[in-house]
Design a protein around this motif. Structure first.
Motif, PDB file in Angstrom:
ATOM      1  N   ALA A   1     -42.289  -9.594   1.886  1.00  0.00           N
ATOM      2  CA  ALA A   1     -42.575  -9.397   0.462  1.00  0.00           C
ATOM      3  C   ALA A   1     -43.781 -10.238   0.067  1.00  0.00           C
ATOM      4  CB  ALA A   1     -41.367  -9.795  -0.357  1.00  0.00           C
ATOM      5  N   SER A   2     -44.632  -9.678  -0.731  1.00  0.00           N
ATOM      6  CA  SER A   2     -45.798 -10.419  -1.201  1.00  0.00           C
ATOM      7  C   SER A   2     -45.457 -11.128  -2.497  1.00  0.00           C
ATOM      8  CB  SER A   2     -46.969  -9.461  -1.431  1.00  0.00           C
ATOM      9  OG  SER A   2     -46.722  -8.695  -2.582  1.00  0.00           O
ATOM     10  N   THR A   3     -46.322 -12.068  -2.914  1.00  0.00           N
ATOM     11  CA  THR A   3     -46.075 -12.756  -4.175  1.00  0.00           C
ATOM     12  C   THR A   3     -46.182 -11.791  -5.338  1.00  0.00           C
ATOM     13  OG1 THR A   3     -48.382 -13.414  -4.306  1.00  0.00           O
ATOM     14  CG2 THR A   3     -46.844 -15.006  -3.350  1.00  0.00           C
ATOM     15  N   LYS A   4     -46.964 -10.723  -5.185  1.00  0.00           N
ATOM     16  CA  LYS A   4     -47.091  -9.751  -6.272  1.00  0.00           C
ATOM     17  C   LYS A   4     -45.740  -9.076  -6.543  1.00  0.00           C
ATOM     18  CE  LYS A   4     -51.953  -8.685  -5.426  1.00  0.00           C
ATOM     19  NZ  LYS A   4     -52.531  -9.647  -6.261  1.00  0.00           N
ATOM     20  N   SER A   5     -45.014  -8.693  -5.487  1.00  0.00           N
ATOM     21  CA  SER A   5     -43.715  -8.062  -5.718  1.00  0.00           C
ATOM     22  C   SER A   5     -42.721  -9.085  -6.242  1.00  0.00           C
ATOM     23  CB  SER A   5     -43.188  -7.393  -4.440  1.00  0.00           C
ATOM     24  OG  SER A   5     -42.919  -8.336  -3.444  1.00  0.00           O
ATOM     25  N   TRP A   6     -42.807 -10.311  -5.778  1.00  0.00           N
ATOM     26  CA  TRP A   6     -41.944 -11.354  -6.335  1.00  0.00           C
ATOM     27  C   TRP A   6     -42.206 -11.480  -7.823  1.00  0.00           C
ATOM     28  CZ3 TRP A   6     -41.418 -16.534  -3.347  1.00  0.00           C
ATOM     29  CH2 TRP A   6     -40.807 -16.315  -2.112  1.00  0.00           C
ATOM     30  N   SER A   7     -43.458 -11.564  -8.200  1.00  0.00           N
ATOM     31  CA  SER A   7     -43.807 -11.759  -9.599  1.00  0.00           C
ATOM     32  C   SER A   7     -43.339 -10.604 -10.465  1.00  0.00           C
ATOM     33  CB  SER A   7     -45.316 -11.944  -9.751  1.00  0.00           C
ATOM     34  OG  SER A   7     -45.725 -13.112  -9.106  1.00  0.00           O
ATOM     35  N   ALA A   8     -43.478  -9.376  -9.981  1.00  0.00           N
ATOM     36  CA  ALA A   8     -43.026  -8.226 -10.763  1.00  0.00           C
ATOM     37  C   ALA A   8     -41.518  -8.296 -10.969  1.00  0.00           C
ATOM     38  CB  ALA A   8     -43.419  -6.926 -10.057  1.00  0.00           C
ATOM     39  N   GLU A   9     -40.802  -8.628  -9.915  1.00  0.00           N
ATOM     40  CA  GLU A   9     -39.348  -8.743 -10.019  1.00  0.00           C
ATOM     41  C   GLU A   9     -38.974  -9.872 -10.970  1.00  0.00           C
ATOM     42  OE1 GLU A   9     -35.489  -9.194  -7.067  1.00  0.00           O
ATOM     43  OE2 GLU A   9     -37.436  -9.896  -6.372  1.00  0.00           O
ATOM     44  N   ALA A  54     -51.351 -20.815   2.425  1.00  0.00           N
ATOM     45  CA  ALA A  54     -50.833 -21.703   1.378  1.00  0.00           C
ATOM     46  C   ALA A  54     -49.561 -21.123   0.763  1.00  0.00           C
ATOM     47  CB  ALA A  54     -51.895 -21.928   0.308  1.00  0.00           C
ATOM     48  N   ILE A  55     -49.561 -19.835   0.463  1.00  0.00           N
ATOM     49  CA  ILE A  55     -48.379 -19.192  -0.103  1.00  0.00           C
ATOM     50  C   ILE A  55     -47.211 -19.269   0.881  1.00  0.00           C
ATOM     51  CG2 ILE A  55     -47.415 -16.931  -0.737  1.00  0.00           C
ATOM     52  CD1 ILE A  55     -50.196 -16.384  -2.053  1.00  0.00           C
ATOM     53  N   ARG A  56     -47.486 -19.057   2.154  1.00  0.00           N
ATOM     54  CA  ARG A  56     -46.424 -19.153   3.155  1.00  0.00           C
ATOM     55  C   ARG A  56     -45.881 -20.580   3.246  1.00  0.00           C
ATOM     56  NH1 ARG A  56     -49.007 -15.076   7.746  1.00  0.00           N
ATOM     57  NH2 ARG A  56     -48.364 -13.184   6.660  1.00  0.00           N
ATOM     58  N   ILE A  62     -39.855 -24.102  -0.448  1.00  0.00           N
ATOM     59  CA  ILE A  62     -38.855 -23.913  -1.502  1.00  0.00           C
ATOM     60  C   ILE A  62     -37.772 -22.885  -1.218  1.00  0.00           C
ATOM     61  CG2 ILE A  62     -40.515 -24.641  -3.243  1.00  0.00           C
ATOM     62  CD1 ILE A  62     -40.614 -21.684  -4.203  1.00  0.00           C
ATOM     63  N   GLU A  63     -37.974 -21.980  -0.270  1.00  0.00           N
ATOM     64  CA  GLU A  63     -37.075 -20.837  -0.182  1.00  0.00           C
ATOM     65  C   GLU A  63     -35.681 -21.136   0.355  1.00  0.00           C
ATOM     66  OE1 GLU A  63     -38.984 -17.764   2.033  1.00  0.00           O
ATOM     67  OE2 GLU A  63     -39.165 -18.964   3.825  1.00  0.00           O
ATOM     68  N   PHE A  64     -35.465 -22.253   1.005  1.00  0.00           N
ATOM     69  CA  PHE A  64     -34.131 -22.565   1.522  1.00  0.00           C
ATOM     70  C   PHE A  64     -33.469 -23.691   0.740  1.00  0.00           C
ATOM     71  CE2 PHE A  64     -36.437 -20.744   5.172  1.00  0.00           C
ATOM     72  CZ  PHE A  64     -35.654 -19.619   5.337  1.00  0.00           C
ATOM     73  N   ASN A  65     -33.936 -23.910  -0.483  1.00  0.00           N
ATOM     74  CA  ASN A  65     -33.384 -24.961  -1.327  1.00  0.00           C
ATOM     75  C   ASN A  65     -32.825 -24.366  -2.598  1.00  0.00           C
ATOM     76  OD1 ASN A  65     -34.298 -27.403   0.170  1.00  0.00           O
ATOM     77  ND2 ASN A  65     -36.283 -26.453  -0.159  1.00  0.00           N
ATOM     78  N   SER A  66     -31.825 -25.051  -3.112  1.00  0.00           N
ATOM     79  CA  SER A  66     -31.264 -24.689  -4.401  1.00  0.00           C
ATOM     80  C   SER A  66     -31.186 -25.970  -5.217  1.00  0.00           C
ATOM     81  CB  SER A  66     -29.865 -24.090  -4.223  1.00  0.00           C
ATOM     82  OG  SER A  66     -29.310 -23.781  -5.478  1.00  0.00           O
ATOM     83  N   ILE A  67     -31.613 -25.909  -6.454  1.00  0.00           N
ATOM     84  CA  ILE A  67     -31.632 -27.110  -7.291  1.00  0.00           C
ATOM     85  C   ILE A  67     -30.888 -26.860  -8.609  1.00  0.00           C
ATOM     86  CG2 ILE A  67     -33.647 -28.284  -6.329  1.00  0.00           C
ATOM     87  CD1 ILE A  67     -35.328 -26.834  -8.455  1.00  0.00           C
ATOM     88  N   PRO A  68     -29.608 -26.520  -8.518  1.00  0.00           N
ATOM     89  CA  PRO A  68     -28.865 -26.217  -9.735  1.00  0.00           C
ATOM     90  C   PRO A  68     -28.768 -27.409 -10.682  1.00  0.00           C
ATOM     91  CG  PRO A  68     -27.366 -26.399  -7.878  1.00  0.00           C
ATOM     92  CD  PRO A  68     -28.765 -26.442  -7.326  1.00  0.00           C
ATOM     93  N   VAL A 101     -51.027 -18.875  -6.032  1.00  0.00           N
ATOM     94  CA  VAL A 101     -50.123 -20.004  -5.765  1.00  0.00           C
ATOM     95  C   VAL A 101     -49.082 -20.108  -6.879  1.00  0.00           C
ATOM     96  CG1 VAL A 101     -50.024 -22.544  -5.736  1.00  0.00           C
ATOM     97  CG2 VAL A 101     -51.671 -21.328  -4.291  1.00  0.00           C
ATOM     98  N   ALA A 102     -49.511 -19.996  -8.127  1.00  0.00           N
ATOM     99  CA  ALA A 102     -48.600 -20.139  -9.265  1.00  0.00           C
ATOM    100  C   ALA A 102     -47.486 -19.103  -9.249  1.00  0.00           C
ATOM    101  CB  ALA A 102     -49.389 -20.044 -10.569  1.00  0.00           C
ATOM    102  N   LYS A 103     -47.748 -17.937  -8.687  1.00  0.00           N
ATOM    103  CA  LYS A 103     -46.757 -16.861  -8.663  1.00  0.00           C
ATOM    104  C   LYS A 103     -45.571 -17.142  -7.748  1.00  0.00           C
ATOM    105  CE  LYS A 103     -50.111 -13.232  -9.652  1.00  0.00           C
ATOM    106  NZ  LYS A 103     -50.765 -12.027  -9.111  1.00  0.00           N
ATOM    107  N   VAL A 104     -45.689 -18.145  -6.882  1.00  0.00           N
ATOM    108  CA  VAL A 104     -44.629 -18.455  -5.927  1.00  0.00           C
ATOM    109  C   VAL A 104     -43.402 -19.047  -6.622  1.00  0.00           C
ATOM    110  CG1 VAL A 104     -44.037 -19.919  -3.937  1.00  0.00           C
ATOM    111  CG2 VAL A 104     -46.240 -18.753  -4.014  1.00  0.00           C
ATOM    112  N   PHE A 105     -43.593 -19.674  -7.773  1.00  0.00           N
ATOM    113  CA  PHE A 105     -42.520 -20.448  -8.391  1.00  0.00           C
ATOM    114  C   PHE A 105     -41.771 -19.650  -9.453  1.00  0.00           C
ATOM    115  CE2 PHE A 105     -45.648 -23.274  -6.667  1.00  0.00           C
ATOM    116  CZ  PHE A 105     -44.850 -24.078  -5.872  1.00  0.00           C
ATOM    117  N   PRO A 106     -40.436 -19.618  -9.355  1.00  0.00           N
ATOM    118  CA  PRO A 106     -39.644 -18.817 -10.294  1.00  0.00           C
ATOM    119  C   PRO A 106     -39.493 -19.440 -11.673  1.00  0.00           C
ATOM    120  CG  PRO A 106     -38.201 -19.902  -8.741  1.00  0.00           C
ATOM    121  CD  PRO A 106     -39.606 -20.188  -8.297  1.00  0.00           C
ATOM    122  N   TYR A 107     -39.634 -20.747 -11.773  1.00  0.00           N
ATOM    123  CA  TYR A 107     -39.516 -21.401 -13.072  1.00  0.00           C
ATOM    124  C   TYR A 107     -40.161 -22.775 -13.020  1.00  0.00           C
ATOM    125  CZ  TYR A 107     -35.244 -22.635 -10.513  1.00  0.00           C
ATOM    126  OH  TYR A 107     -34.353 -22.976  -9.538  1.00  0.00           O
TER     127      TYR A 107
END
Length: 168
Positions: A1-9, A54-56, A62-68, A101-107
């Motif tokens: 998945a690219s960052t573009k599809s992540w961002s759209a989702e 850089a995106i990878r 971050i992808e294997f972490n959870s920070i509830p 780069v900014a698109k990688v982060f969900p919040y």
């Protein structure tokens, strides 16, 4: 998945980091979590710089972490969480598209990204012209992602480093 599809989702469900305004949001002086990742790009048009690696690296960090706990720890919750990114990028191919780069982060609120000399350039032993290769150059980027928040009651402009000899 690219960052573009992540961002759209993420946009569809209301997620996506914003850019921090350091005048308003302050500096990250309460550090909660540091994540490190490595990303490699073995093929493609090098005129685009090190963005793909850089995106990878950031996704790896971050992808294997959870920070509830950020919801309860950060005043104002995860939307007020400050995100600091430092990228070690090969000097030979130092351009990085910071919008991607900014698109990688969900919040969170993304502080200005630091791009410093680092990473690695090496020959991967394979040239695939169909992927845009002109040679066998591969790029590695190293990423450090720090999250936390700004505590206005603390005078520090950066996070405190704790020493185990102090009992912490």
């Amino acid at each position: 998945a690219s960052t573009k599809s992540w961002s759209a989702e993420w946009s569809r469900i209301g997620l996506g980091a914003t850019r921090a305004d350091t005048e308003v949001d302050g500096a990250l002086n309460k550090l909660l979590f540091v994540q490190v990742g490595v990303g490699c790009d073995q093929h493609g048009d090098r005129s685009k710089g090190s963005t793909k690696a850089a995106i990878r690296a950031l996704r790896n960090a971050i992808e294997f972490n959870s920070i509830p706990g950020a919801v309860f720890t950060v005043p104002g919750g995860r939307s007020n969480m400050l995100v600091h990114v430092k990228l070690g990028v090969p000097a030979e191919v130092s351009e990085v598209d910071l919008d991607e780069v900014a698109k990688v982060f969900p919040y969170g609120k993304l502080l200005p990204v630091e791009v410093v000399p680092g990473g690695l350039v090496f020959g991967c032993g394979r040239v695939v012209p169909e992927l845009g290769d002109e040679d066998d150059t591969a790029l590695v980027v190293v990423a450090a992602v720090s999250i936390g928040y700004h505590d206005p009651s603390e005078p520090a402009s950066g996070p405190r480093a704790w020493d185990t000899r102090d009992g912490h």
